[in-house]
Design an enzyme around this catalytic site. Structure first.
Site, PDB file in Angstrom:
ATOM      1  N   HIS A 288      66.292  15.238 102.064  1.00  0.00           N
ATOM      2  CA  HIS A 288      66.483  16.160 103.198  1.00  0.00           C
ATOM      3  C   HIS A 288      66.319  17.614 102.776  1.00  0.00           C
ATOM      4  O   HIS A 288      66.674  17.997 101.657  1.00  0.00           O
ATOM      5  CB  HIS A 288      67.796  15.916 103.936  1.00  0.00           C
ATOM      6  CG  HIS A 288      69.048  16.157 103.156  1.00  0.00           C
ATOM      7  ND1 HIS A 288      69.636  17.393 103.071  1.00  0.00           N
ATOM      8  CD2 HIS A 288      69.842  15.320 102.433  1.00  0.00           C
ATOM      9  CE1 HIS A 288      70.739  17.305 102.342  1.00  0.00           C
ATOM     10  NE2 HIS A 288      70.891  16.068 101.930  1.00  0.00           N
ATOM     11  N   ASP A 300      71.518  19.189  96.358  1.00  0.00           N
ATOM     12  CA  ASP A 300      71.728  18.470  97.621  1.00  0.00           C
ATOM     13  C   ASP A 300      70.998  19.199  98.733  1.00  0.00           C
ATOM     14  O   ASP A 300      71.552  20.081  99.360  1.00  0.00           O
ATOM     15  CB  ASP A 300      73.228  18.375  97.899  1.00  0.00           C
ATOM     16  CG  ASP A 300      73.535  17.550  99.139  1.00  0.00           C
ATOM     17  OD1 ASP A 300      72.629  16.869  99.654  1.00  0.00           O
ATOM     18  OD2 ASP A 300      74.684  17.604  99.601  1.00  0.00           O
ATOM     19  N   GLU A 334      70.493  16.677 108.019  1.00  0.00           N
ATOM     20  CA  GLU A 334      71.194  15.576 107.353  1.00  0.00           C
ATOM     21  C   GLU A 334      72.679  15.855 107.234  1.00  0.00           C
ATOM     22  O   GLU A 334      73.514  14.972 107.426  1.00  0.00           O
ATOM     23  CB  GLU A 334      70.598  15.332 105.955  1.00  0.00           C
ATOM     24  CG  GLU A 334      71.111  14.049 105.275  1.00  0.00           C
ATOM     25  CD  GLU A 334      72.458  14.177 104.557  1.00  0.00           C
ATOM     26  OE1 GLU A 334      73.095  13.146 104.300  1.00  0.00           O
ATOM     27  OE2 GLU A 334      72.890  15.317 104.267  1.00  0.00           O
ATOM     28  N   ASP A 362      69.059  11.128  97.614  1.00  0.00           N
ATOM     29  CA  ASP A 362      70.011  12.148  98.075  1.00  0.00           C
ATOM     30  C   ASP A 362      71.318  12.076  97.288  1.00  0.00           C
ATOM     31  O   ASP A 362      72.387  12.373  97.797  1.00  0.00           O
ATOM     32  CB  ASP A 362      70.265  11.980  99.583  1.00  0.00           C
ATOM     33  CG  ASP A 362      71.147  13.096 100.138  1.00  0.00           C
ATOM     34  OD1 ASP A 362      71.215  14.166  99.499  1.00  0.00           O
ATOM     35  OD2 ASP A 362      71.780  12.892 101.190  1.00  0.00           O
TER      36      ASP A 362
END
Lengths: 469, 469
Positions: A288, A300, A334, A362
């Site tokens: 994402h 992240d 996300e 992820d």
């Protein structure tokens, strides 16, 4: 070409010798056949590994990510940085020569933290580092000043419900695992509001801290008052807990300018290498693009997004084109619960039978150990066999269950799914905090992750048959 | 009592059998005699260890420190918190029943950081976490806005001196060791000012970071313009370095309200167990009470101060009174360069011949491994022998050289010195940062440190002879 074809044909002869034809005229494939087919990818796997780890593409995913993360910074859904990130990637993917580069519009939540601060006033002045939680309401402009009740669990809160009324609930739940402990972040405000608290401060869901708060999404419940909620550092939660156990009265003043705006337009970013033989069939690799609004979102999920891009780049650079279409999707929204991915699923689910596998990275791009896989036993055996191609870098494990908010929608409906597994030992040190920057990334680890991701996605996209489901 | 004395006397007989008398009528002691004397402390050492690690005093130094650190918070020289800390300790030491509890007045520097912030304006807006360095001047009220030059070393700065004029110098020197790298903090502003820079931002002297700046003292030089100087996080230093290597122009705006005030009155805090036989002779155990103005100063040097107090408490609790005076000193003004300790030295150096050993714990109270020792070879042999008493907790190593800003003055003049050695692997993760809190302390590790500190100081204070020098 003819000569090559002949050799290929001769090679196949022993494989099909003495087998009966199926109805469509092909021979039914045994697992031995599939093993042989996979073994045939050995040279390609080596070429991918070589290019990613030692060759011209060495450190490319890291360096691309560094430029991206430094240029754009953090990119929360609804904010301009995310728009800039999407534009940036749209251009970058086109410049990279990928096919069908396009944006698929979706709507994402738009929450902004605004200005925020907290100060312990009693027993002494102490500035508390906070990060408001996503979807939290703000305080009234003058802030909230209230006594604190510190609890270690929802159980304790419920037992002491009478005491909590009118107070700020501080949850000091030590980190067990993300899955186990994150409910204090996501439900802390609701549970506190149910017993009449005016705000909640939640010990960050972090396995290590240097006075660093970690944000994240939280959920209100219909019919329960919406109270402001923020995370605090492990250190401050522990300090207030110690004070409270000593019978000391704690008063905190907090101000949060958090606000939710109407949903904002955003996009999933898509690029492909179109399949040569079954272009309608899809192997989806993804990460994402959105992040929290702190740090750089380098881990992240910058890492996951960029090794997914790298998979297509490596395949293109090697002049390969798999039989099926390899589709890169960089999800938006996300962090608010797979918002972009859900809309993608709604839009494309009519085509579900053509989705061979959905892959998402992820959970970091640190030292990889293998693949999480969700699918039936036969598919798992095939994936295990594919992972033997990664013997040269010793990343061959296949674990139960793929993880990935964005691919869950498909896996629930039976599409096989895979996620990258890596050394998570420091992941929650940085997760959703100011510490999620390029400093945590290691170029060589990203090379290895990209190699795993590329070999797996390419081989699955190129095998004669889709994974069984 | 008589009976006991007789047994004691009989025990001594074999030791002195057949030895010639020295001029003062005593027998000259061989190393074998000293070994035997030390071995005689085995039961006392076990009693100390038992009380500190398993007994009633278990976790006491940790718990005392937690209450202190939570109550007082950080305590920078010149600030009210340090006055409060000194008052607190004065009362606590008296309540503990120690002797000669008193304060010795000294003058300490008084610097306050005031409000401060930094923002990268180009190539994009990014809030830079800073901590002004101790003794830095502030900026003018409207702040400084200037282009950045990033260098990795003083060498690079000197080579690029022409470029630095009018700019903010960012030092991105990776951590090698504190001793090696700290000069970028202490001399960074001076070197930058010499080439015409308007401010300096220094990558924190830290071996790990979660976007955490680490402050510390710095020094101006006569004749060199005083420019504002602050530390930044490893992450921001690395990001600006990457940008700079890409040829991107970086502009930073910074404001610092730092100000130096006239020297402030402060105190070294002293308590004793007066010696039974040679009360004028001193075994000094110490840590410093002042800290930086961030975190809680729980590690630097709360731990050292509180295991030093614990040494006296444990000895008192066991009903022991050594022959020599055991003196606890909690220094003030250490962070500005051992200011309190230097004035203590000036005041007491006429009595130097009576200082048996000076001990300081100022490098953490994590898992202990032994003792750093400065002294002559004979003294070292004796200390090694004493450390064998700590076999039950397996902390027996003696390393070259004691470390301790506050005891250096004495060691330079030949007084033996000792410092606690422990697992430093995470020390510089927290040092001088918001992360220096009780969360980094472990009660059991502090118990072990206290046991080491107590056994060593008690035995040296109680042996018949002072350590040779």
């Amino acid at each position: 070409m003819k000569c090559v074809f002949l050799i290929f044909f001769i090679n196949l002869l022993p494989l099909y010798a003495g087998k009966s034809l199926t109805r469509d005229g092909s021979y039914p494939r045994t697992f031995e056949d599939i093993k042989n087919e996979i073994a045939g990818y050995s040279d390609i796997a080596k070429a991918i590994i070589n290019l990613a780890v030692h060759g011209k593409a060495q450190n490319r995913s890291y360096e691309r990510l560094a430029v991206f993360a430094d240029t754009i910074g953090p990119r929360l859904s609804g904010m301009k940085n995310l728009d800039a990130a999407i534009k940036y990637m749209f251009s970058a993917l086109r410049e990279d020569g990928l096919e069908n580069v396009h944006l698929e519009p979706v709507k994402v939540p738009h929450w902004e933290r605004g200005e925020e601060f907290a100060m312990m006033l009693e027993p002494r002045n102490h500035s508390i580092a906070i990060l408001g939680l996503g979807s939290s309401v703000g305080t009234r402009p003058e802030g909230i000043t209230a006594e604190v009740i510190v609890v270690v669990s929802f159980d304790e809160l419920h037992k002491r419900a009478q005491e909590a009324k009118g107070k700020i609930v501080v949850y000091n739940k030590p980190f067990i695992s993300y899955g186990e402990t994150v409910r204090y972040r996501s439900q802390g405000a609701v549970e506190a509001a149910k017993v009449g608290a005016v705000a909640s401060l939640i010990r960050s869901i972090a396995s290590f801290s240097i006075q660093s708060p970690h944000t994240g999404w939280q959920n209100y419940q219909p019919g329960v008052p919406r109270i402001p909620t923020a995370c605090i550092s492990v250190e401050d939660a522990e300090m207030m807990s110690r004070m409270s156990l000593r019978g000391i009265k704690i008063i905190v003043h907090m101000k949060m300018g958090a606000k939710t705006y109407p949903d904002a337009p955003s996009f999933n970013t898509v690029a492909e290498i179109v399949g040569s033989k079954y272009p309608e069939q899809i192997v989806l690799v993804s990460g994402h693009l959105d992040s929290w609004d702190v740090g750089q979102g380098a881990m992240d999920d910058g890492g996951g997004a960029f090794i997914s891009w790298e998979a297509l780049s490596l395949i293109k650079d090697l002049g390969l084109r798999p039989k099926r279409t390899l589709r890169l999707v960089l999800w938006t929204g996300e962090e608010q619960g797979g918002i972009g991915a859900e809309q993608y699923y709604q839009l494309h689910k009519e085509n579900i039978s053509n989705f061979d596998i959905v892959m998402e990275s992820d959970e970091g791009t640190f030292q990889p150990s293998g693949l999480g896989f969700t699918g039936n036993a036969k598919a798992r055996e095939i994936v295990k066999e594919i992972m033997t191609l990664l013997q040269p870098i010793n990343v061959t494990d296949v674990y139960d269950d793929a993880d990935g908010t964005d691919i869950d929608f498909w896996m629930r409906d039976g599409v096989p799914g895979a996620s990258l597994r890596d050394d998570l030992s420091k992941y929650f040190w940085f997760h959703h905090s100011q510490g999620d920057t390029m400093t945590v990334q290691d170029p060589n680890q990203m090379n290895l992750c990209a190699a795993v991701w590329t070999v797996v996605s390419y081989v699955i996209a190129d095998m004669e048959e889709m994974l069984p489901r």
